[in-house]
Design a protein around this motif. Sequence first.
Motif, PDB file in Angstrom:
ATOM      1  N   ILE A 194     -33.398 -36.029  40.295  1.00  0.00           N
ATOM      2  CA  ILE A 194     -33.623 -35.949  41.737  1.00  0.00           C
ATOM      3  C   ILE A 194     -32.783 -34.788  42.260  1.00  0.00           C
ATOM      4  O   ILE A 194     -31.555 -34.788  42.097  1.00  0.00           O
ATOM      5  N   LEU A 195     -33.427 -33.796  42.850  1.00  0.00           N
ATOM      6  CA  LEU A 195     -32.730 -32.638  43.390  1.00  0.00           C
ATOM      7  C   LEU A 195     -32.585 -32.790  44.899  1.00  0.00           C
ATOM      8  O   LEU A 195     -33.582 -32.865  45.616  1.00  0.00           O
ATOM      9  N   LEU A 196     -31.363 -32.854  45.357  1.00  0.00           N
ATOM     10  CA  LEU A 196     -31.046 -32.997  46.780  1.00  0.00           C
ATOM     11  C   LEU A 196     -30.513 -31.663  47.293  1.00  0.00           C
ATOM     12  O   LEU A 196     -29.526 -31.147  46.757  1.00  0.00           O
ATOM     13  N   THR A 197     -31.155 -31.108  48.306  1.00  0.00           N
ATOM     14  CA  THR A 197     -30.709 -29.826  48.852  1.00  0.00           C
ATOM     15  C   THR A 197     -30.469 -29.873  50.362  1.00  0.00           C
ATOM     16  O   THR A 197     -29.875 -28.942  50.912  1.00  0.00           O
ATOM     17  N   GLY A 198     -30.895 -30.917  51.031  1.00  0.00           N
ATOM     18  CA  GLY A 198     -30.676 -31.029  52.471  1.00  0.00           C
ATOM     19  C   GLY A 198     -29.237 -31.377  52.790  1.00  0.00           C
ATOM     20  O   GLY A 198     -28.592 -32.157  52.076  1.00  0.00           O
ATOM     21  N   ARG A 199     -28.725 -30.827  53.851  1.00  0.00           N
ATOM     22  CA  ARG A 199     -27.319 -31.046  54.215  1.00  0.00           C
ATOM     23  C   ARG A 199     -27.026 -32.516  54.496  1.00  0.00           C
ATOM     24  O   ARG A 199     -25.961 -33.022  54.151  1.00  0.00           O
ATOM     25  N   GLU A 200     -27.946 -33.200  55.131  1.00  0.00           N
ATOM     26  CA  GLU A 200     -27.725 -34.626  55.434  1.00  0.00           C
ATOM     27  C   GLU A 200     -27.590 -35.435  54.154  1.00  0.00           C
ATOM     28  O   GLU A 200     -26.701 -36.293  54.036  1.00  0.00           O
ATOM     29  N   ALA A 201     -28.453 -35.159  53.157  1.00  0.00           N
ATOM     30  CA  ALA A 201     -28.389 -35.871  51.881  1.00  0.00           C
ATOM     31  C   ALA A 201     -27.092 -35.558  51.152  1.00  0.00           C
ATOM     32  O   ALA A 201     -26.455 -36.456  50.569  1.00  0.00           O
ATOM     33  N   LEU A 202     -26.659 -34.296  51.183  1.00  0.00           N
ATOM     34  CA  LEU A 202     -25.413 -33.923  50.506  1.00  0.00           C
ATOM     35  C   LEU A 202     -24.207 -34.600  51.152  1.00  0.00           C
ATOM     36  O   LEU A 202     -23.268 -35.032  50.455  1.00  0.00           O
ATOM     37  N   GLU A 203     -24.219 -34.726  52.477  1.00  0.00           N
ATOM     38  CA  GLU A 203     -23.123 -35.410  53.159  1.00  0.00           C
ATOM     39  C   GLU A 203     -23.086 -36.892  52.778  1.00  0.00           C
ATOM     40  O   GLU A 203     -22.016 -37.483  52.642  1.00  0.00           O
ATOM     41  N   LYS A 204     -24.258 -37.484  52.593  1.00  0.00           N
ATOM     42  CA  LYS A 204     -24.305 -38.884  52.186  1.00  0.00           C
ATOM     43  C   LYS A 204     -23.753 -39.057  50.776  1.00  0.00           C
ATOM     44  O   LYS A 204     -22.996 -40.001  50.510  1.00  0.00           O
ATOM     45  N   VAL A 205     -24.108 -38.141  49.879  1.00  0.00           N
ATOM     46  CA  VAL A 205     -23.547 -38.201  48.528  1.00  0.00           C
ATOM     47  C   VAL A 205     -22.034 -38.049  48.582  1.00  0.00           C
ATOM     48  O   VAL A 205     -21.296 -38.748  47.873  1.00  0.00           O
ATOM     49  N   LEU A 206     -21.566 -37.147  49.447  1.00  0.00           N
ATOM     50  CA  LEU A 206     -20.123 -36.952  49.590  1.00  0.00           C
ATOM     51  C   LEU A 206     -19.432 -38.246  50.005  1.00  0.00           C
ATOM     52  O   LEU A 206     -18.328 -38.556  49.521  1.00  0.00           O
ATOM     53  N   GLU A 207     -20.064 -39.034  50.859  1.00  0.00           N
ATOM     54  CA  GLU A 207     -19.473 -40.325  51.250  1.00  0.00           C
ATOM     55  C   GLU A 207     -19.269 -41.218  50.030  1.00  0.00           C
ATOM     56  O   GLU A 207     -18.222 -41.868  49.892  1.00  0.00           O
TER      57      GLU A 207
END
Length: 372
Positions: A194-207
């Motif tokens: 699964i490739l995540l490139t959207g900023r919102e998705a990356l911030e969620k992963v960071l959480e």
Amino acid sequence: MTRVMVTRREFILAGSATLGALAAVASCSSETADAGYANAVSNTWRHGMADAGDNSALLRELVRCATLAPSSHNTQCWKFRPEHRSISILPDFSRRCPAVDPDDHHLFVSIGCAAENLLQAALANGLYGNLVVDDSAGKVLRIALEPTKAVATSLFNAIPERQSTRAEYDGKQISTRELALLEKASQGNGVRVILLTGREALEKVLEYVVQGNAAQMHDPAFVEELKAWIRFNADDAVRTGDGLYAASSGNPSVPSWLGRLLFGLFFTPEAENEKYAKHVRSSAGIAVFVSEGESPTQWIEVGRCYERFALQSAALGIRNSMLNQPVEVPTLRPQFATFLGVGGRRPDLVVRFGRGPKLPPSLRRPVDAVLT
């Protein structure tokens, strides 16, 4: 004798200035160590030549290429058994990491990475590898080798360039074409990426990364295990040929005793979370590898898929590194799976990627050390 007392807070506030001064002192006597490290790097991260008519030398070269694969904490948790027309890869449980990897998931992923390197190197040398996992023999992976037309793929050519780059990237997006190539390289039997490139998705992963990091850093066993695999200076990195060389993460090289002393002062949840925030926010995206099953055979397949992703990244001039906290903390992994929408499947690896600097590479043990 006058004793000067310095509080922990005062020491931490000295921060980079303190480390910079210590690094400067250490550098006064490090020229020989640096030369030894540079020589070890040039001997390690290269493509070798093997006479096709010398079967023993060729098999050793394939093993050497396999050892250039990544492994958890750079433990190099594998053994190799070359035979006339095959090479077997065995798990080396003496190098397992029970705190961070209690079910040996990462260990078998690492073996899969080594297997993929070996298969790419075999093809470049005119050998096709058939891979079989023998469960009855204790999860031994056997690669039978048959003559074929030699093809040096772009993935093979990238083996010496691949590294886990634990640094800030440039924050720029990568092209749709490049994303497609990464996705194609990552596909495997029962494995998807699964490739995540959207900023919102990356911030969620960071959480999830921050939650996992906090849990791990409050676990004394995890912290001690990690510290045991850190090589604080070039001398230690060359002497052991394994572990996490401090400079490979952008940290200064210091004497071992000093590194162990400072570790608890600077390796804090707050500092690490700040670092991970910079790493995620400077990345072009995050790749999450998901598998359909939970078995060593499946984890080996995950490792092969990740290694193709990493080699394809290197071929494109793209860096990558792991952010595995969300999948390493057992209580967090199901929540992370729900966020990804993968149902009951296991998220195996979390990998950030983007363009960035090349850091000093890690080292490897000699081939003789991994033969059995």
